[in-house]
Write an enzyme that holds these catalytic residues in place. Structure first.
Site, PDB file in Angstrom:
ATOM      1  N   TYR A  12       0.830  -1.211   0.000  1.00  0.00           N
ATOM      2  CA  TYR A  12       0.000   0.000   0.000  1.00  0.00           C
ATOM      3  C   TYR A  12       0.861   1.256   0.000  1.00  0.00           C
ATOM      4  O   TYR A  12       0.623   2.203  -0.749  1.00  0.00           O
ATOM      5  CB  TYR A  12      -0.954  -0.015   1.199  1.00  0.00           C
ATOM      6  N   CYS A 273     -10.452  18.123  40.761  1.00  0.00           N
ATOM      7  CA  CYS A 273     -11.445  17.668  39.777  1.00  0.00           C
ATOM      8  C   CYS A 273     -11.092  16.368  39.061  1.00  0.00           C
ATOM      9  O   CYS A 273     -11.903  15.442  39.013  1.00  0.00           O
ATOM     10  CB  CYS A 273     -11.676  18.763  38.737  1.00  0.00           C
TER      11      CYS A 273
END
Ligand SMILES: NC(=O)c1ccc[n+]([C@@H]2O[C@H](COP(=O)([O-])OP(=O)(O)OC[C@H]3O[C@@H](n4cnc5c(N)ncnc54)[C@H](O)[C@@H]3O)[C@@H](O)[C@H]2O)c1
Length: 431
Positions: A12, A273
């Site tokens: 490819y 957080c």
């Protein structure tokens, strides 16, 4: 007048590259061990299915600029450049199979020994994906041994990873995200850029191992993104929340989400957080009976990263140190100690018998309130016995400074000669 370019490996990558080089006016000799591929290219047909490639090959063949062979040796005299695009498939143990790469390198080495001197080195450009260290440890020594001399006079070597995607390969060839060239000396391969004329992309000329690693990092990240996106999708779907609506908003945020933020190798995550909400997300998945190893892995990886940093400190300055830790709150410009990895690091160092001094200009223990105060109380030994206001005195006698977060101007105030381990930006040699 274009260049004469040999392409080893007509899969490819090799076939697409051949097609695009023909389009750009170069002459191409395609080489493969597979006789059907050699025959196809010899007839101007594409051995792979890839949009646009067949037409470009056919046009190049009609103009007499495409040929093929099973043996590159006799062609080397007439070539300016050889692109190595042979396969490096996965082995059962996950490592890459390097036999094809080694075999073509040997062929090139033997061919180069016979090649008539042209006054110009033949440029060998490796495009196959290979693990870091392959160019330095396998390719260069093999060539040097077989040619009878190292690169420079008769040949030059570059590693130029390919970033095309199948099905859009031609498009990607002309619009790559970047051009990366691994080489012996910066700029030495610039001649290679002749094949990239007219292609606008950021250029990186870097040592071989950096270029080799980039390709692995890119594909690992792409795989991670797919797996992350799918885990989020599974959690959303299990709660009847539209995964695509969530993804649309997630992807629209190019400031914090699809951005360089949170991606540079540095310290562990922490604060009020990230750890909390990641744990909550894992709880949602558990409730839905879903396994989400990528998300769970982020938490585990963070703990392992802190342990790695502590280990590195032990190697740089074994206990009892002393060590000066620069930074204690979870990031610069805040006195928030909640889930600060630096607080964990300080505890870990004290537990392992270090003499520790901590300096953090963001922190005034008298001003801590609320939950932050509670966290401070929990770690009061560090704050009361190890936190220093006077940097110069704290640094006096230290064997190692650990920069835990960016603190403007702090390095300049450290004693000359005090080694600094900067965990905010991991560097070559830190590992
Ligand atoms: N396919 C992609 O999208 C892509 C993208 C970027 C990078 N890569 C990398 O590029 C390389 C090639 O990938 P591909 O997909 O084109 O592989 P492929 O398997 O399609 O083609 C490899 C070709 O090399 C040939 N070959 C093997 N040994 C040879 C030898 N001694 N001499 C001549 N030819 C030989 C094979 O016969 C085959 O035709 C791999 O390292 C791959 O990881 C692939």
């Amino acid at each position: 007048m274009g260049l004469a370019i040999g392409i080893l490996g007509l899969g490819y990558v090799g076939t697409t590259t051949a097609a695009c080089l023909l389009k750009d006016g170069h002459r191409v000799v395609g080489v493969d061990v597979n006789p059907e591929k050699v025959a196809a290219i010899g007839e101007g047909r594409s051995p792979v299915v890839e949009p646009g490639v067949a037409e470009l090959l056919a046009a190049g063949a009609r103009e007499g600029r495409l040929s093929s062979t099973a043996d590159i040796g006799p062609h080397l005299d007439r070539l300016d450049m050889v692109l190595i695009c042979v396969g490096t498939p996965s082995r059962a143990d996950g490592k890459l199979e390097m036999t094809h790469l080694l075999e073509v390198t040997r062929q090139l080495g033997r061919g180069l020994r016979e090649r008539a001197p042209t006054g110009k080195p033949l440029l060998l450009v490796y495009r196959s994906t290979m693990p870091p260290g392959t160019m330095e440890r396998l390719v260069l020594p093999t060539l040097a041994k077989l040619v009878g001399e190292g690169p420079g006079r008769r040949y030059e070597v570059a590693f130029n990873p390919e970033f095309l995607r199948e099905s859009t390969a031609v498009e990607d060839y002309y619009a790559p995200p970047k051009i990366v060239i691994g080489e012996r000396e910066k700029g030495i391969t610039r001649r290679l850029l002749g094949i990239y004329d007219g292609i606008e992309a950021p250029l990186f000329e870097v040592p071989f191992a950096v270029a080799e690693m980039v390709k692995f990092v890119d594909n690992s990240f792409h795989a991670l993104k797919v797996a992350f996106g799918n885990e989020i999708g599974r959690i959303c779907a299990s709660r009847d929340i539209d995964p695509q609506a969530v993804a649309d908003i997630f992807l629209a945020d190019t400031k914090l989400n699809i951005s360089p933020v949170y991606l540079r190798p540095g310290g562990p995550f922490g604060g009020s957080c990230l750890p909390k909400d990641l744990s909550a997300m894992l709880a949602l998945a558990r409730e839905s009976g879903l396994a989400v190893p990528v998300l769970a892995g982020a938490k585990e990886s963070n703990g392992l990263h802190l342990a790695w940093i502590a280990q590195r400190i032990r190697e740089l300055a074994p206990p009892p140190g002393p060590v000066l830790l620069l930074g204690l709150s979870f990031k610069s410009g805040t006195d928030d100690l909640r889930n600060s990895p630096l607080l964990d690091l300080a505890s870990l160092l004290l537990d392992t018998g270090y003499r520790l001094d901590v300096y953090d200009p963001d922190l005034d223990p008298d001003r801590l309130v609320g939950v932050n105060f509670a966290v401070a109380l929990e770690h009061q030994e560090i704050l009361l016995a190890h936190l220093r206001q006077d940097l110069e005195r704290a640094a006096d006698g230290a064997r190692l400074a650990v920069l835990g977060k960016p603190i403007p101007g702090v390095r300049e105030r450290l004693p000359a000669g005090l080694p600094v381990f900067d965990i905010t930006r991991l560097r070559h040699g830190d590992g």
